[in-house]
Design a protein around this motif. Structure first.
Motif, mmCIF file in Angstrom:
data_model
loop_
_atom_site.group_PDB
_atom_site.id
_atom_site.type_symbol
_atom_site.label_atom_id
_atom_site.label_comp_id
_atom_site.label_asym_id
_atom_site.label_seq_id
_atom_site.Cartn_x
_atom_site.Cartn_y
_atom_site.Cartn_z
ATOM 1 N N PHE A 95 -7.162 21.036 -5.429
ATOM 2 C CA PHE A 95 -8.529 20.584 -5.669
ATOM 3 C C PHE A 95 -9.557 21.690 -5.461
ATOM 4 C CE2 PHE A 95 -6.665 16.319 -5.010
ATOM 5 C CZ PHE A 95 -7.167 15.693 -6.131
ATOM 6 N N SER A 96 -9.226 22.674 -4.633
ATOM 7 C CA SER A 96 -10.183 23.764 -4.396
ATOM 8 C C SER A 96 -10.476 24.528 -5.677
ATOM 9 C CB SER A 96 -9.643 24.713 -3.317
ATOM 10 O OG SER A 96 -8.442 25.347 -3.757
ATOM 11 N N GLN A 97 -9.461 24.705 -6.522
ATOM 12 C CA GLN A 97 -9.681 25.389 -7.795
ATOM 13 C C GLN A 97 -10.580 24.570 -8.721
ATOM 14 O OE1 GLN A 97 -6.300 27.265 -9.765
ATOM 15 N NE2 GLN A 97 -5.042 26.951 -7.935
ATOM 16 N N LEU A 98 -10.352 23.268 -8.756
ATOM 17 C CA LEU A 98 -11.170 22.401 -9.606
ATOM 18 C C LEU A 98 -12.622 22.390 -9.152
ATOM 19 C CD1 LEU A 98 -8.781 19.346 -10.112
ATOM 20 C CD2 LEU A 98 -9.402 21.067 -11.814
ATOM 21 N N LYS A 99 -12.848 22.392 -7.846
ATOM 22 C CA LYS A 99 -14.215 22.358 -7.328
ATOM 23 C C LYS A 99 -14.919 23.703 -7.498
ATOM 24 C CE LYS A 99 -15.622 20.175 -3.844
ATOM 25 N NZ LYS A 99 -15.902 19.749 -2.449
ATOM 26 N N GLN A 100 -14.213 24.772 -7.183
ATOM 27 C CA GLN A 100 -14.828 26.106 -7.271
ATOM 28 C C GLN A 100 -15.273 26.440 -8.681
ATOM 29 O OE1 GLN A 100 -11.907 28.778 -5.626
ATOM 30 N NE2 GLN A 100 -12.147 27.974 -3.541
ATOM 31 N N LYS A 101 -14.528 25.993 -9.662
ATOM 32 C CA LYS A 101 -14.852 26.292 -11.050
ATOM 33 C C LYS A 101 -15.704 25.204 -11.699
ATOM 34 C CE LYS A 101 -10.693 29.092 -11.727
ATOM 35 N NZ LYS A 101 -11.394 30.381 -11.769
ATOM 36 N N GLY A 102 -16.095 24.190 -10.909
ATOM 37 C CA GLY A 102 -17.021 23.183 -11.395
ATOM 38 C C GLY A 102 -16.423 22.098 -12.271
ATOM 39 N N PHE A 103 -15.123 21.931 -12.228
ATOM 40 C CA PHE A 103 -14.501 20.886 -13.040
ATOM 41 C C PHE A 103 -14.475 19.534 -12.325
ATOM 42 C CE2 PHE A 103 -12.834 24.790 -14.852
ATOM 43 C CZ PHE A 103 -12.943 24.540 -16.214
#
Length: 260
Positions: A95-103
């Motif tokens: 989830f950190s990747q999804l949040k960091q990239k704004g998805f």
């Protein structure tokens, strides 16, 4: 003067009565305060208000985020796993990747990372990635059971606590032999109590035969290809993956667990 003195004596009596009342009620007040402070701890996370949102909505939102992420990057935001990780536990979403990239604006309350008891995972990662839920209550139940079995086997020269055979290479767990009681585990599919089983090496699994039989009946199918893993019926028609399981084949009109 007499009126003033009587007023003073009356106030003193009232204060004495008040203090006695407070002393009597104080233990009850303290217990009530403790109960209120512990109230949140007495309920599992999934019972709290913030986790009452239907997981279906959460899965749908995460699926949209995964699709957008994949279209833009050509990659899937998943955590590393090993070759030994079981199929339906393999690709947990990062989830950190999804949040960091704004998805994704926030992690779903149902997710373990936000206090829930599900891992959101990706299946069919090489063809058409789909988001599903891994129930961590089931995972923890089997992990604890395996620990109990391992401790028993260590104390009894590797003796596997197995009872009656239910499939080739699988047996009911002999809880009496281990001097322990079986706990109740509810199926994420039907809510019914489900059975556990053990193999010749002492590994415990969930027996999904009941849920699979229900899925077969609902599908209306009466035959399957010999290589078909019946667990796909559960995955395709529900939000959940059958964790801590083994493949099942359709044999003589029934689901049969496949060893090895």
């Amino acid at each position: 003067m007499m009126d003033s003195q009587m007023d003073t004596e009356g106030q003193a009596q009232l204060m004495t009565c008040y203090n006695r009342t407070i002393r009597r009620l104080l233990p009850l007040l303290l217990l009530a305060a403790a109960a209120l402070s512990l109230g949140g701890c007495m309920y599992p996370n999934n019972q709290l208000k913030e986790n009452q949102a239907p997981p279906r909505d959460a899965v749908r939102n995460v699926q949209a985020a995964i699709d957008d992420y994949y279209k833009e990057t050509g990659l899937l935001p998943i955590k590393n796993s090993t070759m030994e990780t079981p199929r339906y536990e393999k690709f947990a979403i990062d989830f950190s990747q999804l949040k960091q990239k704004g998805f994704l604006s926030e992690i779903p309350p149902a997710a373990f990372e936000n206090g829930g008891h599900y891992y959101f995972i990706v299946i069919d990662e090489e063809t058409a990635p789909r988001v599903k839920l891994m129930d961590l209550i089931t995972v923890q139940y089997i992990n604890d059971l395996n620990q109990t079995i391992r401790e028993y086997m260590d104390k009894h020269q590797g003796l596997v606590p197995k009872g009656e055979q239910v499939y080739p290479g699988f047996y009911r767990i002999n809880y009496k032999q281990m001097n322990t009681k079986e706990k109740t585990l509810r199926s994420v599919y039907s809510g019914q109590k489900i059975e556990t089983m053990i193999d010749d090496n002492g590994n415990a699994y969930v027996d999904y035969a009941f849920d699979l039989m229900q899925a077969i009946q609902k599908s209306g199918l009466t035959s399957f290809q010999p290589e078909t893993d019946l667990r796909a019926l559960l995955v395709d028609n529900t939000l959940y993956v059958p964790v801590k399981s083994v493949p099942y084949r359709y044999v003589n009109g029934e689901p049969v667990a496949l060893a090895g």
